[in-house]
Every structure is written in C-alpha cells, then in structure tokens.
Design a protein around this motif. Structure first.
Motif, PDB file in Angstrom:
ATOM      1  N   GLY A  66       0.814  -1.214   0.000  1.00 58.60           N
ATOM      2  CA  GLY A  66       0.000   0.000   0.000  1.00 58.60           C
ATOM      3  C   GLY A  66       0.844   1.259   0.000  1.00 58.60           C
ATOM      4  N   ALA A  67       1.922   1.258   0.814  1.00 60.98           N
ATOM      5  CA  ALA A  67       2.792   2.434   0.882  1.00 60.98           C
ATOM      6  C   ALA A  67       3.500   2.667  -0.446  1.00 60.98           C
ATOM      7  N   GLN A  68       3.959   1.581  -1.068  1.00 60.84           N
ATOM      8  CA  GLN A  68       4.660   1.718  -2.346  1.00 60.84           C
ATOM      9  C   GLN A  68       3.722   2.244  -3.425  1.00 60.84           C
ATOM     10  N   LEU A  69       2.502   1.702  -3.474  1.00 62.99           N
ATOM     11  CA  LEU A  69       1.552   2.169  -4.480  1.00 62.99           C
ATOM     12  C   LEU A  69       1.140   3.615  -4.220  1.00 62.99           C
ATOM     13  N   ALA A  70       0.900   3.955  -2.952  1.00 65.36           N
ATOM     14  CA  ALA A  70       0.498   5.322  -2.616  1.00 65.36           C
ATOM     15  C   ALA A  70       1.578   6.325  -3.017  1.00 65.36           C
ATOM     16  N   ASP A  71       2.846   5.942  -2.819  1.00 68.64           N
ATOM     17  CA  ASP A  71       3.939   6.835  -3.192  1.00 68.64           C
ATOM     18  C   ASP A  71       3.966   7.067  -4.701  1.00 68.64           C
ATOM     19  N   ARG A  72       3.764   6.001  -5.478  1.00 64.63           N
ATOM     20  CA  ARG A  72       3.780   6.149  -6.931  1.00 64.63           C
ATOM     21  C   ARG A  72       2.559   6.935  -7.410  1.00 64.63           C
ATOM     22  N   VAL A  73       1.408   6.720  -6.765  1.00 60.28           N
ATOM     23  CA  VAL A  73       0.217   7.498  -7.108  1.00 60.28           C
ATOM     24  C   VAL A  73       0.451   8.970  -6.817  1.00 60.28           C
ATOM     25  N   ARG A  74       1.068   9.267  -5.649  1.00 61.21           N
ATOM     26  CA  ARG A  74       1.337  10.657  -5.276  1.00 61.21           C
ATOM     27  C   ARG A  74       2.211  11.342  -6.325  1.00 61.21           C
ATOM     28  N   ARG A  75       3.243  10.648  -6.785  1.00 58.66           N
ATOM     29  CA  ARG A  75       4.131  11.239  -7.785  1.00 58.66           C
ATOM     30  C   ARG A  75       3.404  11.477  -9.095  1.00 58.66           C
ATOM     31  N   ASN A  76       2.545  10.556  -9.477  1.00 57.16           N
ATOM     32  CA  ASN A  76       1.811  10.732 -10.721  1.00 57.16           C
ATOM     33  C   ASN A  76       0.761  11.830 -10.613  1.00 57.16           C
ATOM     34  N   LEU A  77       0.143  11.979  -9.434  1.00 59.05           N
ATOM     35  CA  LEU A  77      -0.774  13.098  -9.227  1.00 59.05           C
ATOM     36  C   LEU A  77      -0.027  14.423  -9.299  1.00 59.05           C
ATOM     37  N   ASP A  78       1.196  14.451  -8.759  1.00 58.45           N
ATOM     38  CA  ASP A  78       2.012  15.661  -8.868  1.00 58.45           C
ATOM     39  C   ASP A  78       2.319  15.973 -10.335  1.00 58.45           C
ATOM     40  N   ASP A  79       2.665  14.937 -11.097  1.00 57.49           N
ATOM     41  CA  ASP A  79       2.931  15.137 -12.526  1.00 57.49           C
ATOM     42  C   ASP A  79       1.690  15.653 -13.245  1.00 57.49           C
ATOM     43  N   LEU A  80       0.529  15.113 -12.872  1.00 57.14           N
ATOM     44  CA  LEU A  80      -0.721  15.563 -13.488  1.00 57.14           C
ATOM     45  C   LEU A  80      -0.995  17.018 -13.143  1.00 57.14           C
ATOM     46  N   ARG A  81      -0.741  17.388 -11.898  1.00 54.70           N
ATOM     47  CA  ARG A  81      -0.930  18.785 -11.512  1.00 54.70           C
ATOM     48  C   ARG A  81      -0.012  19.703 -12.303  1.00 54.70           C
ATOM     49  N   ASP A  82       1.243  19.282 -12.484  1.00 54.65           N
ATOM     50  CA  ASP A  82       2.178  20.080 -13.274  1.00 54.65           C
ATOM     51  C   ASP A  82       1.703  20.215 -14.718  1.00 54.65           C
ATOM     52  N   ALA A  83       1.191  19.122 -15.276  1.00 58.93           N
ATOM     53  CA  ALA A  83       0.708  19.167 -16.657  1.00 58.93           C
ATOM     54  C   ALA A  83      -0.473  20.116 -16.792  1.00 58.93           C
ATOM     55  N   LEU A  84      -1.374  20.094 -15.816  1.00 61.55           N
ATOM     56  CA  LEU A  84      -2.526  21.005 -15.849  1.00 61.55           C
ATOM     57  C   LEU A  84      -2.074  22.454 -15.705  1.00 61.55           C
ATOM     58  N   ASP A  85      -1.114  22.687 -14.794  1.00 64.59           N
ATOM     59  CA  ASP A  85      -0.590  24.047 -14.629  1.00 64.59           C
ATOM     60  C   ASP A  85       0.060  24.539 -15.913  1.00 64.59           C
ATOM     61  N   ALA A  86       0.802  23.658 -16.585  1.00 61.30           N
ATOM     62  CA  ALA A  86       1.480  24.050 -17.818  1.00 61.30           C
ATOM     63  C   ALA A  86       0.495  24.381 -18.931  1.00 61.30           C
ATOM     64  N   THR A  87      -0.717  23.816 -18.848  1.00 62.35           N
ATOM     65  CA  THR A  87      -1.736  24.046 -19.876  1.00 62.35           C
ATOM     66  C   THR A  87      -2.489  25.347 -19.643  1.00 62.35           C
ATOM     67  N   ARG A  88      -2.576  25.783 -18.382  1.00 66.86           N
ATOM     68  CA  ARG A  88      -3.313  27.006 -18.075  1.00 66.86           C
ATOM     69  C   ARG A  88      -2.604  28.219 -18.661  1.00 66.86           C
ATOM     70  N   PRO A  89      -3.365  29.199 -19.189  1.00 63.25           N
ATOM     71  CA  PRO A  89      -2.734  30.412 -19.752  1.00 63.25           C
ATOM     72  C   PRO A  89      -1.852  31.099 -18.722  1.00 63.25           C
ATOM     73  N   GLY A  90      -0.648  31.480 -19.137  1.00 66.47           N
ATOM     74  CA  GLY A  90       0.266  32.202 -18.269  1.00 66.47           C
ATOM     75  C   GLY A  90       1.088  31.332 -17.357  1.00 66.47           C
ATOM     76  N   MET A  91       0.832  30.003 -17.335  1.00 69.23           N
ATOM     77  CA  MET A  91       1.558  29.118 -16.432  1.00 69.23           C
ATOM     78  C   MET A  91       2.592  28.259 -17.145  1.00 69.23           C
ATOM     79  N   ASN A  92       2.676  28.338 -18.459  1.00 67.78           N
ATOM     80  CA  ASN A  92       3.595  27.471 -19.202  1.00 67.78           C
ATOM     81  C   ASN A  92       5.033  27.722 -18.759  1.00 67.78           C
ATOM     82  N   GLY A  93       5.721  26.660 -18.347  1.00 66.87           N
ATOM     83  CA  GLY A  93       7.114  26.777 -17.919  1.00 66.87           C
ATOM     84  C   GLY A  93       7.288  27.219 -16.488  1.00 66.87           C
TER      85      GLY A  93
END
Length: 293
Positions: A66-93
């Motif tokens: 459970g801990a190993q899966l939760a850690d990998r999920v957390r990292r992927n959620l962080d990546d998803l948040r970064d991708a969404l931020d990069a898509t928002r106007p003015g947030m690219n980069g």
C-alpha cells in the motif's frame, strides 16, 4: 487488451489515507464520507488482490504494498498537476511549490527577501502556508516544509538550515528611558514573554539577578512579539536571525553581547524523489545563500 486503471477517486483515496493514516481524515480532505473511502479501498484491494492497509490501534497503516503504491500514485498526481498548470494560460514553464513555513521565519525573514528570489528564479512560484506549531504537520501535504522539528518518518529529505542564537532586544525609545543602562538591570525593565522560551537561561548567562517574570504580555508567535518590541512595549529575547534586519535598520537595539543557543532549529524538508526537486533545490540553495549574508 490494455489493463484497466482503477477509478481516479479510488487512487486519490489510497494516497490520502496512506498519508493521513486515517480513513476519516482522508474522507474529510476529499469531501467524501468515511464509508465511501472504505468502499473505494476495499474495491481497490479486490481489484489488485493485495491488502493495502492494516489497523494498528486507531490508525490505518499502509502495508508495504500500500505504501509503495500510494507513493507512486502521489508522484503521478504531482505530474498531473504540473501538466494542468502548464496548460493554463500564463503558467507554461512555471513551477509552483506549496511551501509550509514557520510563521515567525516567514514574516520576519523570508517574505522581505522574496523579491530577490523571484528576480533570480522567475520560473518558480511559491505558495506560502504559515505554520505555528513546533512539530511538523502530520500529514505532510506540501512540497516543501520549513519547520522546527524533523519529520520522523522514512521517505523524506531533511536539511538543517542553521544554528541560531538568542539575544535580548528593545526599541531605542525604551532604552532611552534607562540612562547609563547596564545589563544587570535587565530584570527591572518591562519584559515580554514568549510561550516557548522563558527568561531564566538568559538571566543566568548574563549574570542577571532575577527570577522568571510572572507579569507581562505572553506571545506564541515570535514575529508578533518582535513587532511589540519595536513598538516599545518591552524587552524581548529573540532569535538573532529574525531580529537582525530590525537591528541593522535601527528599529531595535541589542542589549549587551550575551547570546545563548536557540532551543529549536529550522529544518528544510521535502519528499524523496519529488517530481519538482530541481525547483526545490533552487529554493533551498537560495535560502542557504541568504542565511550566509
């Protein structure tokens, strides 16, 4: 056929429950009911064929799987948040860091210097969250924590920022009321009290004949106590790093040359393998440079 992916809500429930060690607290964070979180996790265990949590007393502790899966999920959620931020106007980069920081360090030291950080690192945005308790928050939902106590769980990178010292300070106007002042007279002055630090150790180091004061305002935030000191309300013991700017600007005066070690240190903390570690290290190195000035 590609393997199916469990519902995102179930994965978020797993990550929150593993981080918070509680189905109830995970439910509060996700705005779900306790039974909904339990249902998501039971379904996830059935789908994966492994046990994800064990009850230990009142806490739900993730198993190794459970801990190993939760850690990998957390990292992927962080990546998803970064991708969404990069898509928002003015947030690219632009990389956003959620920073939890002790409120006194934030108000008296960090915030006045942030203009320099943004000038040097315009591609990093900081979202500051003030923290007043001595212990690190549990759970740890931030990208960076700057706290007085170390995180006592595995999976974190921790760096000590500095060893600070405590001095006695007051306003020039208050000191002017005591012509020919000598440090041994300190106990006769109006003294401000800090909830996490008394006067006894400073009196002993300074050779002052006095006991712990029983009267005077008590503060649980060192930044607010320094503001009261600047306003001439009394003498305070203060971390030198927090008071240094005020002393250099002439808003405070250090009484004598006595310094005693601060009771608590500051620790800079982030999770192992954080997807925004480059930005975190830029922030860490900048803080260390500022502390060295």
């Amino acid at each position: 056929m590609p393997r199916s992916i469990p519902p995102l809500q179930a994965l978020r429930a797993l990550e929150a429950a593993a981080r918070r060690r509680s189905f109830s607290r995970a439910a509060e964070e996700l705005h779900l009911t306790h039974s909904a979180v339990s249902h998501h996790l039971r379904a996830l265990e059935a789908d994966l064929g492994v046990e994800l949590f064990k009850r230990v007393g009142s806490r739900m502790i993730p198993t190794a799987a459970g801990a190993q899966l939760a850690d990998r999920v957390r990292r992927n959620l962080d990546d998803l948040r970064d991708a969404l931020d990069a898509t928002r106007p003015g947030m690219n980069g632009v990389t956003r860091l959620e920073v939890s920081v002790m409120s006194d360090l934030a108000s008296m030291w960090l915030i006045p210097r942030l203009g320099d950080f943004y000038e040097r690192y315009p591609e990093v945005d900081l979202s500051l969250h003030m923290h007043a308790a001595v212990s690190a928050p549990d759970p740890y939902p931030f990208d960076v924590g700057i706290w007085h106590r170390r995180v006592d769980e595995p999976g974190f990178q921790i760096r000590k920022l500095l060893d600070d010292q405590v001095v006695a300070v007051c306003s020039p106007a208050l000191l002017a009321r005591y012509p020919d002042f000598e440090l041994k007279e300190l106990a006769s002055m109006p003294l401000l009290r800090f909830s996490r630090r008394g006067w006894r150790d400073f009196f002993e180091a300074a050779g002052v004949d006095g006991s712990e004061p029983l009267r005077g305002p008590i503060f649980d935030d060192a930044g607010l106590m320094l503001q009261a000191t600047v306003a001439g309300q009394g003498v305070a013991t203060a971390r030198l790093q927090l008071a240094r700017d005020l002393i250099e600007r002439g808003e405070l005066v250090q009484l004598g040359q006595v310094r005693i070690p601060a009771s608590f240190e500051y620790f800079f903390t982030w999770r192992d393998g954080h997807p925004r570690e480059d930005a975190i290290m830029q922030f860490y190195r900048w803080i260390k440079t500022q502390l060295g000035k």
